[in-house]
Design an enzyme around this catalytic site. Sequence first.
Site, PDB file in Angstrom:
ATOM      1  CB  SER A 125       0.625  -2.110   8.925  1.00  0.00           C
ATOM      2  OG  SER A 125       1.240  -2.193  10.188  1.00  0.00           O
ATOM      3  CE1 TYR A 149       3.978   1.654   7.295  1.00  0.00           C
ATOM      4  CE2 TYR A 149       3.525   0.678   9.444  1.00  0.00           C
ATOM      5  CZ  TYR A 149       3.719   0.540   8.083  1.00  0.00           C
ATOM      6  OH  TYR A 149       3.637  -0.702   7.507  1.00  0.00           O
ATOM      7  CE  LYS A 153       1.362   0.458   4.937  1.00  0.00           C
ATOM      8  NZ  LYS A 153       1.642   0.007   3.552  1.00  0.00           N
TER       9      LYS A 153
END
Length: 337
Positions: A125, A149, A153
Amino acid sequence: MSCILLTGGSGYIGSHIASLLAREDKDFVIIDNFINSKKSVIKRLEDTSNKKINFVECDIRNTKKLIKILKEKKISAVIHLAAKKSVEESILNPLEYYDVNVSGTLSLLNAMKTVGVKNLVFSSSATIYGEPEYLPIDEEHPINAINPYGESKIIVENILSDLIKSDKEWSIVSLRYFNPIGAHFCGLLGDDPKNIKSANLLPVIIEVAQGKRECLKIFGNDYSTLDGTGIRDYIHIMDLASAHIKAFDFIKNAKGLYVFNLGTGKGVSVMELINCFEKVSKIKIPKIIVNRRLGDVGSCFANPSKAYELLNWRTKYSLEDMCQTAWNFSKTNKLIK
């Protein structure tokens, strides 16, 4: 013929990748635990492709079951999308995000190592970049996630980097998505999460158009942009899906770890997206200006030239295509639920 394992294949991005794999007659198997996606997507994929879709219900944290699937299905490569993906939810429940996104990926990698499958396309992302230090953002931009989040990643990308250093036989591509929107042109596949109410701009615009919300809140109109609203790089979901097919073809002949930004390279403001949706839907969206949200940045868009050069990939679809297909899906989805 090689067989691809598509984790999270019934989700928004996964289902569109699956539609292209089916169209190109590639052999693949979907695994999903359907926590945030719907089993009905499998039937929709079959209706879209006129083909039987192979799938196994499985949580990626179940390493033993993954090993069994990899062996029985004779998997030669994995496209790994299974993850939790809400920034807001990750702030409220970080442990769950690290468990699914990091521990789940470790489980998958251990299963792949056990069986000897060393070809991987990973769903990353652009969230990992955090506050842009310069624009457009290329793959060398500093990494500085500002939420769990994005941090999950980064951790996985670091794991993949260490894995390559320890075993040069791995072929890995990490794809850093910017802002996928839109839907399949058939009208049967689109962004339709089961449990999370979307906070993303276009789904919220559509909810306003459908009367599910009274009006659209625009978070700030005092940014240093042409119309004062925030700018993002929106990419059609089918363009994003096609990049995964290109990445899968790429790893057949490339050892090591490669990272690519996936975006159009063009920034679109909040007001530009609203205006475009109003044009294609012929619906006026009521809106109000409210204060900026904590953590929002004024502008963020990609430099996708590396993907252009090495993957031979280009975006094809316009902002109008993004709005029109998303609007078409929302109407079809309402009728067949």
